[in-house]
Write an enzyme that holds these catalytic residues in place. Sequence first.
Site, mmCIF file in Angstrom:
data_model
loop_
_atom_site.group_PDB
_atom_site.id
_atom_site.type_symbol
_atom_site.label_atom_id
_atom_site.label_comp_id
_atom_site.label_asym_id
_atom_site.label_seq_id
_atom_site.Cartn_x
_atom_site.Cartn_y
_atom_site.Cartn_z
ATOM 1 N N SER A 13 -3.102 -12.099 0.683
ATOM 2 C CA SER A 13 -2.146 -13.198 0.556
ATOM 3 C C SER A 13 -1.887 -13.799 1.935
ATOM 4 O O SER A 13 -2.834 -14.196 2.613
ATOM 5 C CB SER A 13 -0.853 -12.682 -0.104
ATOM 6 N N ASP A 28 -5.583 -15.864 -10.436
ATOM 7 C CA ASP A 28 -4.612 -16.203 -9.392
ATOM 8 C C ASP A 28 -4.323 -17.700 -9.427
ATOM 9 O O ASP A 28 -5.233 -18.515 -9.263
ATOM 10 C CB ASP A 28 -5.188 -15.815 -8.033
ATOM 11 N N HIS A 48 -2.121 -13.291 -8.701
ATOM 12 C CA HIS A 48 -2.085 -13.127 -7.247
ATOM 13 C C HIS A 48 -1.760 -11.694 -6.840
ATOM 14 O O HIS A 48 -2.252 -11.200 -5.831
ATOM 15 C CB HIS A 48 -1.060 -14.093 -6.657
#
Length: 557
Positions: A267, A501, A538
């Site tokens: 991330s 995601d 995600h």
Amino acid sequence: MKSRVRITSSLQSLRQHHNNPALSSSSSICNHAAATRRRAAAAAAAATAPCLMTGAVSPGMGTGRYFSSQPQRRSGGGSSNPAMAFPCLDALETRSATLLKKQATATATTTRSDASGPEPSYTAGATQIYHCDDPLLLDWGGGLREYDIAYESWGQMNADRSNVILLHTGLSASSHAHSTPENSQPGWWERFIGPGLALDTDKYHVICTNVLGGCYGSTGPSSVDPADGQRYATRFPILTMEDMVRAQFRLLDSLGVQKLYASVGSSMGGMQSLAAGVLFPDRVGRLVSISGCARSHPYSIAMRHTQRQVLMMDPNWNRGFYYGRVPPHAGMKLAREIATVTYRSGPEWELRFGRRRADPSKPPALCPDFLIETYLDHAGEKFCLTYDPNSLLYVSKAMDLFDLGTESQRAAAARRAERLRSLKDGLYETTVDTACSLTLPDKPYEEVADSDALAASTEADGKPTSVAPPPPSGSRPPEDLISGLSALWDHPVLVMGVASDILFPAWQQREIAEALRLAGNRNVAHFELSEEQSMFGHDTFLLDVKNVGGAVKNFLF
């Protein structure tokens, strides 16, 4: 049709009477008669043509009377329906009252309201602290005279310090990626760090920091400014991912680490991992970027903007100066709920929640009612008092500013060079003042009417600039990005993405891999997990030990 004629005629006669002084009389009798006629006309209009006259106001009747309004009826038996209960608001008000009570207690026992109060201490447990007295120059003109970086480590560093892995965190994570003797609580990557795991502590010495701008031990907006002894609050300077990485490498300098075995992150950490390689190509061996990007894109910027806005609109935010007061916990809760929507995915939620309600035996409510609503509510509740709101603003903004393209790097270098010249000339205060002169644009954004106009919009200076839509599968990344990643032409790089995601879509990881290959890198490993392999969106990098952990372990071997 006759009803409409009669109404129109009545209205015309009323207008004539109202506008013609000759028809008016000073006597109260005439005034009373006129009022009576007006009321009669209004009643006739309401009775005969309510549909035609909806929303119309009769001249001279005032602004509160509508022909479509119904006369008030009272049966004397009370409301038709009971008032709805709002347990979600009750909980918010209870928390506010508790924090107010805590504030009052703190104020009564100390004379330093800025150093105490109802806000949490924002700690994730024991950490090591690196303190740097050398000023840190920042990409957007500000600076820190000194700062702290909180970090934790696992595994043994070898004799030549060549087995060090720097692990970068996501937006709101602390340095506590794994449990330690000082803090036995499981870390955010607990199942990925340890003997024989993805980050094998029998082989590597793993270091994880709390980022600059955070609130878990590293210097951030909640820290005290050494210049005046007060909290920085929103006097804290704007940061970039690159600023955070430079601070981390000063920590590495203090530990005697000349070159990392690997830079690893997911991330926001995936963004930092790439930035580390671009900034310090000679000091990084391998790179791992999971569910990250090489430049922030409009969707993720928009979602973070929305989170910041709901937080800043909380009256308790007080333009960032809430320390010693009730913090903006309501805004933080809502911001986290928005973020959670982007962290997880539709496929998972369909199976996990579907359209099920928390308690089908009860009537629907405006507070959390469906299981998905209760899940989001719980996520917001857990977060609203455990992370500093100002850190959320600053760190998320740094994510928005991220762009490893050549032009962005050159612009940052030029600003830093100008900043150095200003400091040498003793113009520190002037530079800071000009950095805080943001105003809203005079002309608001206007929707683009056609695709030709969208293809070439116009900047404020009148120069045309192309607008790049998300590239389709197999398209070529921008030359600016290819050039910007050219420093990594000889580094082994692992890039991972997840099809489910929605915050960092898989095409953004494909863009990284393709840009690296076009920059000349022949050692790029790119993996994309399908929805069949992972439906967690995600947050897959936190949950999928088999696919994510396995790929990282094999790459680092």
